[in-house]
Design a protein around this motif. Sequence first.
Motif, PDB file in Angstrom:
ATOM      1  N   VAL A   1       0.849  -1.203   0.000  1.00 33.59           N
ATOM      2  CA  VAL A   1       0.000   0.000   0.000  1.00 33.59           C
ATOM      3  C   VAL A   1       0.883   1.252   0.000  1.00 33.59           C
ATOM      4  O   VAL A   1       0.662   2.188  -0.774  1.00 33.59           O
ATOM      5  N   ALA A   2       1.916   1.268   0.833  1.00 31.24           N
ATOM      6  CA  ALA A   2       2.799   2.443   0.921  1.00 31.24           C
ATOM      7  C   ALA A   2       3.446   2.729  -0.436  1.00 31.24           C
ATOM      8  O   ALA A   2       3.511   3.872  -0.878  1.00 31.24           O
ATOM      9  N   LEU A   3       3.882   1.660  -1.110  1.00 29.39           N
ATOM     10  CA  LEU A   3       4.526   1.830  -2.422  1.00 29.39           C
ATOM     11  C   LEU A   3       3.529   2.403  -3.443  1.00 29.39           C
ATOM     12  O   LEU A   3       3.856   3.320  -4.207  1.00 29.39           O
ATOM     13  N   LEU A   4       2.310   1.871  -3.435  1.00 27.04           N
ATOM     14  CA  LEU A   4       1.297   2.352  -4.382  1.00 27.04           C
ATOM     15  C   LEU A   4       0.929   3.814  -4.097  1.00 27.04           C
ATOM     16  O   LEU A   4       0.752   4.617  -5.014  1.00 27.04           O
ATOM     17  N   ILE A   5       0.846   4.161  -2.823  1.00 28.01           N
ATOM     18  CA  ILE A   5       0.526   5.549  -2.454  1.00 28.01           C
ATOM     19  C   ILE A   5       1.680   6.476  -2.856  1.00 28.01           C
ATOM     20  O   ILE A   5       1.467   7.590  -3.318  1.00 28.01           O
ATOM     21  N   LEU A   6       2.914   5.987  -2.697  1.00 25.78           N
ATOM     22  CA  LEU A   6       4.070   6.769  -3.130  1.00 25.78           C
ATOM     23  C   LEU A   6       3.922   7.120  -4.620  1.00 25.78           C
ATOM     24  O   LEU A   6       4.174   8.246  -5.034  1.00 25.78           O
ATOM     25  N   ILE A   7       3.453   6.168  -5.417  1.00 28.54           N
ATOM     26  CA  ILE A   7       3.369   6.383  -6.872  1.00 28.54           C
ATOM     27  C   ILE A   7       2.173   7.268  -7.257  1.00 28.54           C
ATOM     28  O   ILE A   7       2.299   8.204  -8.031  1.00 28.54           O
ATOM     29  N   LEU A   8       0.999   6.994  -6.700  1.00 25.49           N
ATOM     30  CA  LEU A   8      -0.203   7.702  -7.167  1.00 25.49           C
ATOM     31  C   LEU A   8      -0.980   8.403  -6.066  1.00 25.49           C
ATOM     32  O   LEU A   8      -2.000   9.029  -6.338  1.00 25.49           O
ATOM     33  N   ASN A   9      -0.539   8.262  -4.853  1.00 33.35           N
ATOM     34  CA  ASN A   9      -1.219   8.873  -3.711  1.00 33.35           C
ATOM     35  C   ASN A   9      -2.730   8.588  -3.767  1.00 33.35           C
ATOM     36  O   ASN A   9      -3.134   7.499  -4.139  1.00 33.35           O
ATOM     37  N   LYS A  10      -3.563   9.571  -3.467  1.00 36.51           N
ATOM     38  CA  LYS A  10      -4.984   9.315  -3.334  1.00 36.51           C
ATOM     39  C   LYS A  10      -5.721   9.289  -4.679  1.00 36.51           C
ATOM     40  O   LYS A  10      -6.955   9.162  -4.719  1.00 36.51           O
ATOM     41  N   ALA A  11      -4.958   9.391  -5.780  1.00 31.29           N
ATOM     42  CA  ALA A  11      -5.582   9.291  -7.105  1.00 31.29           C
ATOM     43  C   ALA A  11      -6.173   7.897  -7.331  1.00 31.29           C
ATOM     44  O   ALA A  11      -6.947   7.693  -8.270  1.00 31.29           O
ATOM     45  N   PHE A  12      -5.823   6.916  -6.503  1.00 27.74           N
ATOM     46  CA  PHE A  12      -6.483   5.608  -6.598  1.00 27.74           C
ATOM     47  C   PHE A  12      -7.995   5.776  -6.458  1.00 27.74           C
ATOM     48  O   PHE A  12      -8.761   5.039  -7.050  1.00 27.74           O
ATOM     49  N   CYS A  13      -8.403   6.756  -5.647  1.00 32.65           N
ATOM     50  CA  CYS A  13      -9.833   7.000  -5.484  1.00 32.65           C
ATOM     51  C   CYS A  13     -10.410   7.737  -6.685  1.00 32.65           C
ATOM     52  O   CYS A  13     -11.337   7.275  -7.326  1.00 32.65           O
TER      53      CYS A  13
ATOM     54  N   THR B   1      -9.654  13.013  -3.160  1.00 31.92           N
ATOM     55  CA  THR B   1      -9.510  11.863  -4.058  1.00 31.92           C
ATOM     56  C   THR B   1      -8.611  12.220  -5.248  1.00 31.92           C
ATOM     57  O   THR B   1      -8.541  11.460  -6.204  1.00 31.92           O
ATOM     58  N   LEU B   2      -7.988  13.389  -5.191  1.00 28.36           N
ATOM     59  CA  LEU B   2      -7.142  13.905  -6.275  1.00 28.36           C
ATOM     60  C   LEU B   2      -7.859  13.851  -7.628  1.00 28.36           C
ATOM     61  O   LEU B   2      -7.265  13.454  -8.636  1.00 28.36           O
ATOM     62  N   CYS B   3      -9.132  14.254  -7.610  1.00 31.21           N
ATOM     63  CA  CYS B   3      -9.911  14.233  -8.855  1.00 31.21           C
ATOM     64  C   CYS B   3      -9.536  15.384  -9.786  1.00 31.21           C
ATOM     65  O   CYS B   3      -9.763  15.314 -10.988  1.00 31.21           O
TER      66      CYS B   3
ATOM     67  N   LEU C   1       4.058  11.097  -4.187  1.00 29.89           N
ATOM     68  CA  LEU C   1       4.714  12.039  -5.111  1.00 29.89           C
ATOM     69  C   LEU C   1       3.687  12.967  -5.754  1.00 29.89           C
ATOM     70  O   LEU C   1       3.980  14.110  -6.066  1.00 29.89           O
ATOM     71  N   LEU C   2       2.467  12.455  -5.977  1.00 28.76           N
ATOM     72  CA  LEU C   2       1.400  13.275  -6.555  1.00 28.76           C
ATOM     73  C   LEU C   2       0.674  13.989  -5.421  1.00 28.76           C
ATOM     74  O   LEU C   2       0.308  13.360  -4.425  1.00 28.76           O
ATOM     75  N   ARG C   3       0.478  15.294  -5.563  1.00 26.36           N
ATOM     76  CA  ARG C   3      -0.198  16.020  -4.492  1.00 26.36           C
ATOM     77  C   ARG C   3      -0.870  17.280  -5.010  1.00 26.36           C
ATOM     78  O   ARG C   3      -0.495  17.795  -6.064  1.00 26.36           O
ATOM     79  N   LEU C   4      -1.843  17.741  -4.243  1.00 25.54           N
ATOM     80  CA  LEU C   4      -2.560  18.974  -4.575  1.00 25.54           C
ATOM     81  C   LEU C   4      -1.900  20.108  -3.806  1.00 25.54           C
ATOM     82  O   LEU C   4      -1.764  20.039  -2.586  1.00 25.54           O
ATOM     83  N   VAL C   5      -1.508  21.141  -4.549  1.00 28.90           N
ATOM     84  CA  VAL C   5      -0.762  22.232  -3.924  1.00 28.90           C
ATOM     85  C   VAL C   5      -1.491  23.553  -4.169  1.00 28.90           C
ATOM     86  O   VAL C   5      -2.035  23.779  -5.251  1.00 28.90           O
ATOM     87  N   LYS C   6      -1.528  24.400  -3.163  1.00 27.32           N
ATOM     88  CA  LYS C   6      -2.136  25.718  -3.330  1.00 27.32           C
ATOM     89  C   LYS C   6      -1.086  26.803  -3.154  1.00 27.32           C
ATOM     90  O   LYS C   6      -0.303  26.786  -2.209  1.00 27.32           O
ATOM     91  N   ASN C   7      -1.127  27.763  -4.105  1.00 30.86           N
ATOM     92  CA  ASN C   7      -0.242  28.926  -4.006  1.00 30.86           C
ATOM     93  C   ASN C   7      -1.163  30.111  -3.778  1.00 30.86           C
ATOM     94  O   ASN C   7      -1.435  30.890  -4.677  1.00 30.86           O
ATOM     95  N   GLY C   8      -1.700  30.190  -2.569  1.00 24.04           N
ATOM     96  CA  GLY C   8      -2.821  31.083  -2.337  1.00 24.04           C
ATOM     97  C   GLY C   8      -2.501  32.523  -2.017  1.00 24.04           C
ATOM     98  O   GLY C   8      -3.097  33.443  -2.574  1.00 24.04           O
ATOM     99  N   SER C   9      -1.553  32.750  -1.156  1.00 21.65           N
ATOM    100  CA  SER C   9      -1.450  34.030  -0.450  1.00 21.65           C
ATOM    101  C   SER C   9      -1.678  35.282  -1.282  1.00 21.65           C
ATOM    102  O   SER C   9      -2.497  36.119  -0.946  1.00 21.65           O
TER     103      SER C   9
END
Length: 333
Positions: free
Chosen positions: A94-106, A289-291, A246-254
């Motif tokens: 699971v850790a390896l799969l999350i490393l590759i695609l994170n929550k995009a599995f959902c 879910t990284l949609c 490695l895949l993540r949602l990032v905000k550059n808000g300020s």
Amino acid sequence: MDKFLTVTALRRVVQLTAFFFFVYGATVFTTFYTDDKLTQALPALSCAYDMKSGDYCALIPLQHQMDHRVSTLFTGDSGIMQALMGTAITVATVALLILILNKAFCGWLCPLGFFQESVGMIGTKLGMKQLPSLSVETVNKIRPVKWFIFLFLVLIFPLLTGIGMLGHEWGSPFCSICPSRIMTTLAVGDMNQLYISQAGWGYTLLSLIADLLFGLMIALALFVRQPFCRICPILPMQTLFKKIGLLRLVKNGSSYCEGCSNCVKACPMDIYEIGNPAVNANITHTDCTLCGRCVEFCPHDGVMSFKYGPATILTSSKESFKKRSKIDKWWKG
Ligand code: SF4
Ligand code: SF4
Ligand code: SF4
């Protein structure tokens, strides 16, 4: 043609392909039942009860290991290695799969997530009034449920069963109520999982809950976005490793975000925290879910992004916002 090329369109193609692979994959790619599944520890609700599935979720091995292996640590029937090795392999996978695609599995691969979104699309096309967002109070009340389900139905009850403190029916209680079990087996023409068990009160209770939950999920999905996902125990399990993804949602808000909350309205999981204009960070929430809808619907250049390692692979822009809003209007009629 280009006017329909969006992240959501790409996601639908990936979801449909994944649905066929995970629900019917063994028919196409392999010949045997268990040995040939892809990982046997998928962080998405693909079901082991579907004999034709291409892979199955990590929750079934975890429940079985708690019941039959980890419990032996307490009963003294085996050594530490024998008791924990299976769980260690599942957790590492699971850790390896999350490393590759994170929550995009959902958001991109889960058959049950796709099923709920499809029911939602049918609801929209049938003209049913869609509930745009749940209130913050409602979201806050629902959020802890998935943790209770994960802790009690995936870990503690199976462990207590293995120790002999609960009856055999509590050995895999989440599987017993899981809507993916019913949905995927029906999809391959197997009606057996709809049964109400007569094997004892515990079995009867669990099978009744399963049928009710499945029916309720379909009824709600017609007008509420992804109702079961909000209580799905896959989310807490993914969350344990989401920091390494490695895949993540990032905000550059300020300096750019005006706090319009377009992203929050677009979010099918009602993650209100992503609308905070002051945030400047990785904002991949437990429920995410990284949609990618928040990125599509943010009207400002570079405020919301998907990053993979150091690379930006998707970012919000005025242009894509305009295009996406037009398509949304057309789709809703
Ligand atoms: S019943 Fe649900 S939890 Fe169990 S294997 Fe199937 S998808 Fe996974
Ligand atoms: S949260 Fe939804 S998409 Fe993710 S595994 Fe659960 S059912 Fe599937
Ligand atoms: S936060 Fe964004 S990527 Fe995550 S579920 Fe909500 S809309 Fe999708």
